[in-house]
Each structure stands twice: as structure tokens, then as C-alpha cells.
Design an enzyme around this catalytic site. Structure first.
Site, PDB file in Angstrom:
ATOM      1  N   HIS A   8       0.841  -1.221   0.000  1.00 21.65           N
ATOM      2  CA  HIS A   8       0.000   0.000   0.000  1.00 21.65           C
ATOM      3  C   HIS A   8       0.868   1.259   0.000  1.00 21.65           C
ATOM      4  CE1 HIS A   8      -3.309  -2.719   1.327  1.00 21.65           C
ATOM      5  NE2 HIS A   8      -2.336  -3.263   2.038  1.00 21.65           N
ATOM      6  N   SER A  49      15.103  22.124 -14.527  1.00 24.65           N
ATOM      7  CA  SER A  49      13.913  22.944 -14.743  1.00 24.65           C
ATOM      8  C   SER A  49      14.357  24.283 -15.301  1.00 24.65           C
ATOM      9  CB  SER A  49      13.188  23.144 -13.416  1.00 24.65           C
ATOM     10  OG  SER A  49      12.377  24.301 -13.480  1.00 24.65           O
ATOM     11  N   LYS A  87      16.096  21.857  -9.299  1.00 28.48           N
ATOM     12  CA  LYS A  87      15.412  20.629  -9.683  1.00 28.48           C
ATOM     13  C   LYS A  87      16.183  19.728 -10.621  1.00 28.48           C
ATOM     14  CE  LYS A  87      11.102  20.179  -9.852  1.00 28.48           C
ATOM     15  NZ  LYS A  87       9.763  20.184 -10.406  1.00 28.48           N
ATOM     16  N   GLU A 142       9.345   9.370 -16.559  1.00 23.03           N
ATOM     17  CA  GLU A 142       7.960   9.795 -16.785  1.00 23.03           C
ATOM     18  C   GLU A 142       7.515   9.449 -18.206  1.00 23.03           C
ATOM     19  OE1 GLU A 142       7.322  13.799 -14.328  1.00 23.03           O
ATOM     20  OE2 GLU A 142       9.208  13.726 -15.368  1.00 23.03           O
TER      21      GLU A 142
END
Ligand code: ARG
Length: 467
Positions: free
Chosen positions: A166, A287, A293, A300
Site C-alpha cells: 500500500h 527545470s 530541480k 515519466e
């Protein structure tokens, strides 16, 4: 060439705006597949050479015509390979483009190539050959991905991390064990690939339009020449079957699902909050506005490509589901789905292989996280069963009380003083602290397939011998 009737017919004013002329141009646009099936040129020419050779061997065409045909086809192959071939949309598809060029090159003998054959068995052949090669490539790429995981697993057979259910901390495991879970997944994908190769290893050529042919062809000869195990057995099925393409897409969808779960884990692991891994610069981006970042874009995109592959599978299943036997032109829509999915899958496997090999694993962060969240609570319960003779259900209850107490004190289980533990159950001794560390927890799970380093090493050895 495609626009040569522009002046003689005008396009429909209501809906023909984008067409050069009237219905003929629309027909040509919807009908032509050359824009994508030119990818099959090598398979088409290989198939034609095998077919012509068989026709001559069987005395159906002369040896002289066969020689001209084979020579002409080889010329066309090098023309296409060197970019010196003009594809024509009016000639519809790769089969007619090649045949028309052959006629220009060798004259009337070219007309004999299509004896005892139809574009229906021809396209089934070309596409099968292409899918077979793609499956073989996929098999190799999966082997490379598995090798990357085996190396990381070996390196981290002892590195503890939290295991999750979970997405909540469950029990400590090793990173090596987690890596080996992916080896199992990609190993199954590879087994499916091998099985699919076995399935499709039958030659369609000679089924002709759908009914076979009256010419004395030798389908075993062409099957052998083209590297198939044997010819297909039923000519109607042969020209109406696209199971091999659907199997490829199913395999791609399942492998894509595995790759996407890995991508999701990498996205989570590489957040500053988790900090379990750091992606190499090669597989991340910065970024444009936030200098701190480092984004896991490749992961992704792998996750997203899976959606595309699933779309292709559903598209082809839907294209095929209502078709009466045998061939229908609907089936021409099979190729783009497979080509697109193949490209996505290759890219996804390559990206994941690179990412896994390059990423830095932060074992200290993993270990710290492994101990938090009362991950060794089960070990306490097991100790109570083993050392104090409690039934597991009672031990579970006692442990629950210990966790609640630790939680209220804001400390770990191992930080509770013995007096606190003994107040919960008098049989607890200081030996219990030996099982509350993550290392002890992991080392104890020696059951077959379990997370103990010794067991993980056994799993690695099993796969090394098979990879
Ligand atoms: N371009 C067609 C395809 O991809 C080739 C087969 C055409 N056969 C036919 N009878 N029109 O399916």
C-alpha cells in the site's frame, strides 16, 4: 505524380478543401499504405526472391526469368537502401511499388513474379517476418535489461531498504531483492517473447488470395528459405490471421506495464523526500525556472509510452474483432499500431537499462527509512511466538501495544526500555533487541524466495545461469 489529375477534376467545395482533386484523390489517400508499409521493403524483397526461386525450381517460371527477377529485386533493394527509390502513392503499397519498379528494370519477366501469389499472402509474409525480427530484437534488449538488474542486485544484495505494501512501510527488504523482483518480471516478458516467436514461425506465402493455388508450388521450400519452421496449414486462416501482431502488442503492453511500474518507483525514489536514488545527468533534466530541480523526465516518458502501447493493442483488437474471414482491407491498419508500439517499447527498454545502470543508490537513506515506520514489528511478534511460545494472534496483539507505546513516546521499537516491554508482556527479555534491527530482520527471512542476502544471492545465481 500523385497530383496529376488536379486540373481535370475539382475538389468538393464542402469537404474537399484539403484534397488536390475530387473523390479519386480521397480514395488514393485513404487507400494508400506506402507511407508506412515502405518499412517492409526488405522483407517484401526477401519474400519475392524466395517465391521466384521456388517458382523456377518447380518449373512454373523459367530459370532465365527467375534470374532477371532476382537480379532486378536486388537492384531495387540497394536503390531503397541508398535512398534512391521514388515511392509512389498511386502505386498504393510496398508490394506494388516494388513490382512496378521491377517491370521498369527488367520488362515483361516482372509480370511472372506474382504467379501463384496474392498481396494477401504477400503482406502476411512481410509483416510476419518484420514482427519476428522485432521479437528477436526485443528478446535481446530484455536480456540486456535483466543483466543491468542482476548487476545492481549483486552490488546491493545486503543493502536494506523499506519494503512496501500500500506504499506504506511494511517490512525491511534488501534493494537486491527488490531488483530481483524486476528480473522475474522481465524474465516472464522474455519467455512470452520466445513463445510468440515459436507461434508465428510458420510461413504464409503460397496461401495466395485465400484458397491456395492450382500451380504446383512448394510451400515447404519457401518456408525453409525464409527461415520458418514450416508452412501454415490453412490458407483461409493464413490471410485473415493477425494473431502474431496482436501477440506482439500484448507482450509489449505487459512489458510496458512492468516498465511503467519501475518508472513510477524511480519517480518516487528520486524525490528529495525519499532520496533513495539519484538519477545520472544523462537521464534527467533541469527545470527552466527552478534551478534546484532534477527531473526524472525519462522515467515519466516511459510511464507515458505505456499508455500509447496499450492504445495500439486495443486499436488492433478492435480493428480485427468484427472481420469476417478472410482478408479485409481493415487489416491494413495493423502496421502503424505495431510499428509505433515497437518503437515505444524499444525506447522504453533502452531508457530503463541506462537509468538502472547509471543511477546512484543512496544506501544510507534507504537504511534509515528501512528502520522507520516500525518495520520490524513483525519480527517482534515472531520472536514472541518463537521464544515465549505465544500463539501468533496473541503475539500480534502484544506487538500492537508495543508499537502504540513507541508511537506515543515518539521513538522506535528498539528504543523502548526493557521495563516498558516487560510491562506489556512479562516474558520479553533483552534478547529481543537482537531481532529489532533491520539487518537482523532481513537476515532472518531465509525462506525460499525471501529477502535474506543469502537467498537473494541464490536467486541471482539462478538467473545468471539463464541470462
Ligand atoms: N496494403 C495491403 C495491406 O497492408 C496489402 C494487401 C492488399 N490486398 C488486397 N486484396 N487489396 O493489407
Amino acid at each position: 505524380m500523385a497530383d496529376d489529375n488536379t486540373d481535370t477534376k475539382s475538389s468538393n467545395q464542402m469537404w474537399g478543401g484539403r484534397f488536390a482533386s475530387g473523390p479519386d484523390a480521397i480514395m488514393e489517400e485513404i487507400n494508400a499504405s506506402i507511407g508506412f508499409d515502405k518499412k517492409l521493403f526488405a522483407q517484401d524483397i526477401r519474400g519475392s526472391i524466395a517465391h521466384a526461386t521456388m517458382l523456377a525450381h518447380q518449373g512454373i517460371i523459367s530459370a532465365d526469368d527467375k534470374d532477371k527477377i532476382v537480379h532486378g529485386l536486388n537492384t531495387i533493394l540497394s536503390e531503397i537502401e541508398s535512398g534512391n527509390f521514388e515511392f509512389s502513392r498511386q502505386l498504393e503499397d510496398i508490394h506494388m511499388n516494388v513490382e512496378a519498379r521491377l517491370a521498369t528494370l527488367i520488362g515483361p519477366a516482372a509480370g511472372r513474379l506474382h504467379t501463384a501469389r496474392s498481396r494477401n499472402d504477400q503482406v502476411a509474409l512481410d509483416f510476419r517476418l518484420w514482427v519476428k525480427e522485432e521479437l528477436e530484437k526485443t528478446e535481446q534488449m530484455l536480456t540486456g535489461l535483466i543483466a543491468a538488474f542482476l548487476d545492481r542486485a549483486e552490488e546491493h544484495a545486503e543493502s536494506v531498504m523499506p519494503g512496501f505494501t500500500h506504499l506504506q512501510t511494511a517490512q525491511p527488504v534488501t534493494f537486491g531483492h527488490h531488483c530481483m523482483a524486476y528480473v522475474e518480471m522481465f524474465g516472464r516478458d522474455r519467455a512470452r517473447v520466445r513463445h510468440a516467436i515459436e507461434h508465428l514461425d510458420e510461413s504464409p506465402i503460397g496461401a495466395a488470395a485465400l484458397a491456395g493455388t492450382g500451380y504446383p508450388i512448394d510451400r515447404h521450400m519457401t518456408a525453409k528459405a525464409l527461415g520458418f519452421r514450416e508452412p501454415t496449414r490453412n490458407s483461409i486462416d493464413t490471410v485473415s490471421d493477425r494473431d502474431f501482431a496482436i501477440e506482439f502488442l500484448s507482450i509489449a503492453a505487459i512489458a510496458g506495464m512492468h516498465l511503467s511500474r519501475l518508472a513510477e518507483e524511480i519517480v518516487i525514489w528520486s524525490t528529495p523526500q525519499f532520496g533513495f536514488v539519484r538519477l545520472s545527468d544523462a537521464f534527467s533534466t533541469g527545470s527552466s525556472i527552478m534551478p534546484q530541480k532534477k527531473n526524472p523526465d525519462a522515467a515519466e516518458l516511459v510511464r507515458a509510452k505505456t499508455g500509447r502501447i496499450n492504445g495500439s493493442l486495443v486499436a488492433l483488437l478492435t480493428i480485427m474483432k468484427g472481420l469476417p474471414l478472410a482478408y479485409s482491407k481493415d487489416m491494413q491498419e495493423d502496421k502503424e499500431q505495431v510499428f509505433d508500439a515497437a518503437e515505444s517499447l524499444e525506447l522504453a527498454i533502452a531508457a530503463m537499462t541506462g537509468m538502472m545502470r547509471d543511477m546512484t543508490v543512496n544506501t544510507a537513506r534507504m537504511k534509515a527509512a528501512a528502520g522507520s515506520g516500525y518495520s520490524t514489528a513483525t519480527d517482534l511478534a515472531d520472536w514472541l511466538v518463537r521464544e515465549a511460545g505465544l500463539p501468533f494472534r496473541d503475539a500480534h496483539h502484544v506487538t500492537g501495544r508495543a508499537v502504540a507505546l513507541a508511537e506515543s513516546k515518539g521513538c522506535d521499537l528498539a528504543e523502548l526500555p526493557l521495563s516498558d516491554l516487560q510491562a506489556i508482556h512479562p516474558d520479553i527479555t533483552d534478547k529481543v533487541y537482537g531481532v529489532l534491527t533491520v539487518e537482523a530482520s532481513v537476515a532472518s527471512r531465509k525462506s525460499f524466495g525471501g529477502t535474506a542476502p543469502s537467498e537473494v544471492r541464490r536467486q541471482i545465481a539462478f538467473w545468471r545461469a539463464r541470462n
